[in-house]
Write an enzyme that holds these catalytic residues in place. Structure first.
Site, mmCIF file in Angstrom:
data_model
loop_
_atom_site.group_PDB
_atom_site.id
_atom_site.type_symbol
_atom_site.label_atom_id
_atom_site.label_comp_id
_atom_site.label_asym_id
_atom_site.label_seq_id
_atom_site.Cartn_x
_atom_site.Cartn_y
_atom_site.Cartn_z
ATOM 1 N N GLN A 1 104.020 -125.308 38.492
ATOM 2 C CA GLN A 1 104.036 -124.121 37.614
ATOM 3 C C GLN A 1 104.755 -124.459 36.318
ATOM 4 O OE1 GLN A 1 105.781 -120.552 39.299
ATOM 5 N NE2 GLN A 1 105.104 -119.276 37.599
ATOM 6 N N HIS B 1 99.804 -116.261 37.247
ATOM 7 C CA HIS B 1 98.399 -116.523 36.904
ATOM 8 C C HIS B 1 97.712 -117.211 38.068
ATOM 9 C CE1 HIS B 1 100.940 -119.831 35.494
ATOM 10 N NE2 HIS B 1 99.946 -120.642 35.813
ATOM 11 N N LEU B 2 96.445 -116.869 38.231
ATOM 12 C CA LEU B 2 95.592 -117.475 39.256
ATOM 13 C C LEU B 2 94.605 -118.395 38.547
ATOM 14 C CD1 LEU B 2 94.587 -117.582 42.220
ATOM 15 C CD2 LEU B 2 93.213 -115.533 41.724
HETATM 16 P P1 5GP Z 1 100.656 -123.669 35.600
HETATM 17 O O1 5GP Z 1 100.966 -125.119 35.334
HETATM 18 O O2 5GP Z 1 101.837 -122.799 35.220
HETATM 19 O O3 5GP Z 1 100.149 -123.387 36.994
HETATM 20 O O4 5GP Z 1 99.437 -123.301 34.671
HETATM 21 C C1 5GP Z 1 99.593 -122.964 33.333
HETATM 22 C C2 5GP Z 1 98.261 -123.186 32.684
HETATM 23 O O5 5GP Z 1 98.271 -122.502 31.451
HETATM 24 C C3 5GP Z 1 97.958 -124.650 32.398
HETATM 25 O O6 5GP Z 1 96.740 -125.014 33.028
HETATM 26 C C4 5GP Z 1 97.873 -124.707 30.878
HETATM 27 O O7 5GP Z 1 96.876 -125.587 30.423
HETATM 28 C C5 5GP Z 1 97.578 -123.263 30.507
HETATM 29 N N1 5GP Z 1 98.088 -122.850 29.216
HETATM 30 C C6 5GP Z 1 99.353 -123.056 28.735
HETATM 31 N N2 5GP Z 1 99.466 -122.531 27.509
HETATM 32 C C7 5GP Z 1 98.256 -121.968 27.217
HETATM 33 C C8 5GP Z 1 97.756 -121.281 26.073
HETATM 34 O O8 5GP Z 1 98.446 -121.050 25.072
HETATM 35 N N3 5GP Z 1 96.462 -120.866 26.117
HETATM 36 C C9 5GP Z 1 95.664 -121.098 27.210
HETATM 37 N N4 5GP Z 1 94.398 -120.655 27.147
HETATM 38 N N5 5GP Z 1 96.104 -121.753 28.300
HETATM 39 C C10 5GP Z 1 97.380 -122.182 28.301
#
Ligand code: 5GP
Ligand code: ZN
Length: 119
Positions: free
Chosen positions: A99, A105-106
């Protein structure tokens, strides 16, 4: 939340490519996709992650899965075809699990075959 990128995206203060929106959730393409289709389904309410989910918000998570089903169908991932059918739904919970954004988020990931276990 003031400095939360997903709150900014939801409020349209930051750009995104949206695919679905209703009163509870907004879904948009991940900026750094790990598969041909990589969509984030995000509650409009700022929730840190599954690790701090309150019972009063459990209906939001259920709704996120229902929206995932709709998006999976819309993007043709619900077909039984072996290369395009199917998709993966992922919550990364905590830094060790990957994360990086601390607004729930899913991930909906599809359009290629996948292996198990995940890295
Ligand atoms: P996590 O690593 O927290 O599970 O997933 C976060 C996701 O958010 C990542 O896949 C990353 O690429 C995406 N993400 C981060 N910042 C942004 C953004 O500003 N816009 C979009 N569309 N995706 C983002
Ligand atoms: Zn937020």
């Amino acid at each position: 939340m003031k400095d939360c990128i997903f709150c900014k995206i939801i409020k349209k203060e930051a750009p995104s490519k949206g695919v679905y929106e209703d009163d509870l959730v907004y879904a948009f393409h991940d900026i750094n996709p790990v598969a041909p289709i990589h969509i984030l389904i995000v509650p409009k309410k700022h929730i840190f992650g599954i690790q701090s989910l309150e019972q009063e918000d459990e209906h939001i998570v259920g709704h996120m899965f229902y929206v995932a089903r709709k998006i999976g169908e819309e993007f043709g991932l619900a077909s039984p075809d072996s290369t395009k059918g199917g998709y993966r739904l992922v919550f990364n919970v905590g830094e060790h699990a990957g994360q990086s954004v601390f607004h729930l988020h899913l991930h909906l990931i599809g359009g290629r075959s996948m292996s198990w276990p995940p890295g």
